[in-house]
Enzyme design. Structure first.
Site: not given
Ligand code: AMP
Length: 541
Positions: A185, A331, A441, A446
């Site tokens: 990550t 993940e 918050k 929220w």
């Molecule tokens: P990553 O593991 O770097 O791909 O990041 C994943 C995170 O990106 C997710 O938990 C979301 O918070 C954000 N994310 C992924 N796709 C979207 C989407 N279409 N719209 C909004 N947030 C997204």
């Protein structure tokens, strides 16, 4: 009673064998870092991948279960590595080339990478940390110019490595549940965490990405892989295209809007993926310098962050190109949901259609999603009740690599807790309102930072907007909006407040707006809220 069908392991070996058997003539085009165009076929790639597999075993002493890392742009050699490493039962580990020295060092040591394949242009980065990653036995340099010199120990040239190897290689037999690849990550909070994918999860995920309700990718397509291969395997596209018989177009380091538009145009790309910031850049470039002929791009998939509605509208109205949103995470391999429109949406107004297109969409077959409220109960599908997205499925993580206590990340009944906050409507469309840690918050209520950002980016004078929480004596937290104005535009805070008050309650509207030259971005091109918080909360305003 057991079924009576064959056991046919779902592995990356079967994907490349299929691609070579059925689509041997399909092409892989790379615009190399030095600007030259390289083009070869799936069959050419297959032959070189087998040579590479022999080299991994014979020269680099790679055994099943070893971790072999890449530190590279998107290009054909990187694709060869994607198949050769799991083909010898080792684990392919693409490293994020945009992380800091400390993060890369941490990840290489944590993963115990044995060999690193690295682009010549990226070698100086590694030379700085090489004493700290001493379990790495070899560095293999990709695309090195003549007389290339490095201080990396045991450095070998990629082409020399495979030159004298045989293309005769029997893939090492693996179980479909064996480890195939890993990614970390991006570590926006805490240390990066390792996700170890199986052959089976990669295979099943790829089949879903190519299916009609998702990418709808076929042998008619030419797919531009803008998403880096280190970012969840370019969202699985190297496996998808091999299965679909789609040509692959690899941009390597040519990711500036001008270069991407040129590639879209010249290579007649029909499908592409990217985070919203990439699409913002492409849209602005198309507006500035429209190509002579209409692009053949039939669809684009956007994910990684929320897509501004104004951008989806702009692409469709100005250039006749439709986009759709996908949601997922490292993940979840990554694809979890997709927001394509359905027949039932045909009666919607234009405005409602766009609103649906920028939601995160419906779950894909093979995964299940539920929204869990703060009190632990499941939220109704009413499009209003917010809660955390929890997910389980065939390509969802079951535990982090080498993490002993995973309990913070899973519910008692085994669902993965994503940390994303969303609603789900009666049709099953997910709509993300925030990451839990980014929610604001204020006075006990929220406020969604994402909703404010999307609203601000719909303003004609604003190109980018990012909203964070800042401490407040009276309300605990208040939203602060950082905005990037379009060239030559200025606008007062009062006008922006009035603009937001059309859609938001007064307590939700930021009191302060800061105009900045650009929003800092993370290693995968998303708005870097951690950096903004560092800039504007620790030091004060
Ligand atoms: P990553 O593991 O770097 O791909 O990041 C994943 C995170 O990106 C997710 O938990 C979301 O918070 C954000 N994310 C992924 N796709 C979207 C989407 N279409 N719209 C909004 N947030 C997204």
């Amino acid at each position: 009673m057991k079924g009576q069908m064959m056991h046919y392991p779902l592995t990356t070996n079967t994907i490349i064998e299929y691609g070579n058997r059925v689509f041997a003539h399909k092409e892989i085009v790379t615009k190399l870092p030095d600007g030259t165009r390289h083009c070869y076929t799936f069959q050419d790639m297959y032959v070189r991948t087998k040579k590479l597999a022999n080299a991994l075993v014979n020269q680099l002493n790679i055994h099943p279960g070893d971790k072999v890392a890449t530190f590279a742009w998107n290009h054909y050699q990187h694709l060869e590595l994607y198949y050769a490493i799991p083909g010898v039962a080792a684990v392919c580990h693409p490293l994020n080339i945009r992380l800091s020295h400390e993060q890369v060092e941490y990840i290489v040591n944590h993963a115990e990478d044995k060999v690193i394949f690295i682009d010549a242009t990226l070698v100086p980065f590694f030379e700085k940390i090489v004493p700290l990653v001493d379990q790495v036995q070899h560095f293999v340099i990709i695309n090195a110019p003549q007389h290339f010199k490095t201080t990396l120990p045991n450095a070998i040239d990629y082409e020399e490595l495979i030159a004298n190897e045989s293309s005769d290689f029997n893939w090492v037999q693996v179980d479909e549940n064996d480890a195939c690849a890993m990614c970390y990550t991006s570590g926006t909070t805490g240390a990066p965490k390792g996700v170890l994918y199986s052959h089976r999860s990669i295979y099943l995920h790829a089949q879903i990405v190519l299916s009609p309700n998702a990418g709808n990718i076929s042998t008619f397509d030419k797919v531009l892989m803008v998403v880096p291969q280190f970012h969840v395997f370019a969202w699985g596209l190297p496996f998808v295209c091999m299965m679909a018989g789609a040509d692959m177009i690899m941009p390597s380091s040519h990711l500036q809007p001008v270069s991407l538009v040129e590639i879209l145009d010249k290579e007649k790309v029909t499908f592409a993926t990217g985070v919203p910031t990439i699409w913002m850049g492409i849209y602005q470039e198309l507006k500035k310098n429209p190509p002579k002929e209409k692009l053949l791009l039939r669809d684009y998939m956007v994910g990684g962050s929320a897509m501004p509605q104004s951008l989806v509208e702009g692409f469709e109205k100005d250039f006749g190109i439709t986009g759709f949103t996908a949601w997922g995470m490292t993940e979840t391999s990554p694809l979890g949901t997709v927001s394509r429109l359905q027949k039932m949406h045909s009666s919607l107004s234009q405005e409602e259609r766009y609103k649906t297109m920028v939601k995160q969409g419906i779950e894909m077959p093979g995964v299940e999603i539920r929204i869990v409220k703060e009190d632990g109960t499941i939220a109704p599908k009413d499009g209003e009740t917010v809660g955390e997205i929890q997910i389980r499925g065939a390509w969802v993580i079951s535990s982090y690599y080498k993490m002993e206590d995973n309990s913070a990340y899973f519910s008692n009944d085994g669902w993965f807790k994503t940390g994303d906050v969303a609603t789900m409507d009666a049709n099953g469309y997910l709509h993300i309102t925030d990451r839990i840690k980014d929610l604001i918050k204020s006075g006990g209520e929220w406020i969604s930072s994402v909703a404010l950002e999307l609203a601000l980016m719909a303003h004609p004078s604003i190109s980018e907007a990012c909203v964070i929480a800042i401490p407040d004596d009276r309300w605990q937290e208040r939203p602060l909006a950082c905005v990037v104005m379009k060239e030559g535009e200025t606008i007062s805070a009062e006008i922006l407040k009035a603009f937001l008050l059309k859609d938001f309650a007064p307590y939700q509207v930021p009191d302060q707006f800061i105009s900045i030259a650009q929003i800092p971005k993370t290693s995968v091109g998303k708005f870097d809220k951690k950096e903004l918080r560092r800039m504007y909360t620790a030091d004060g305003l």
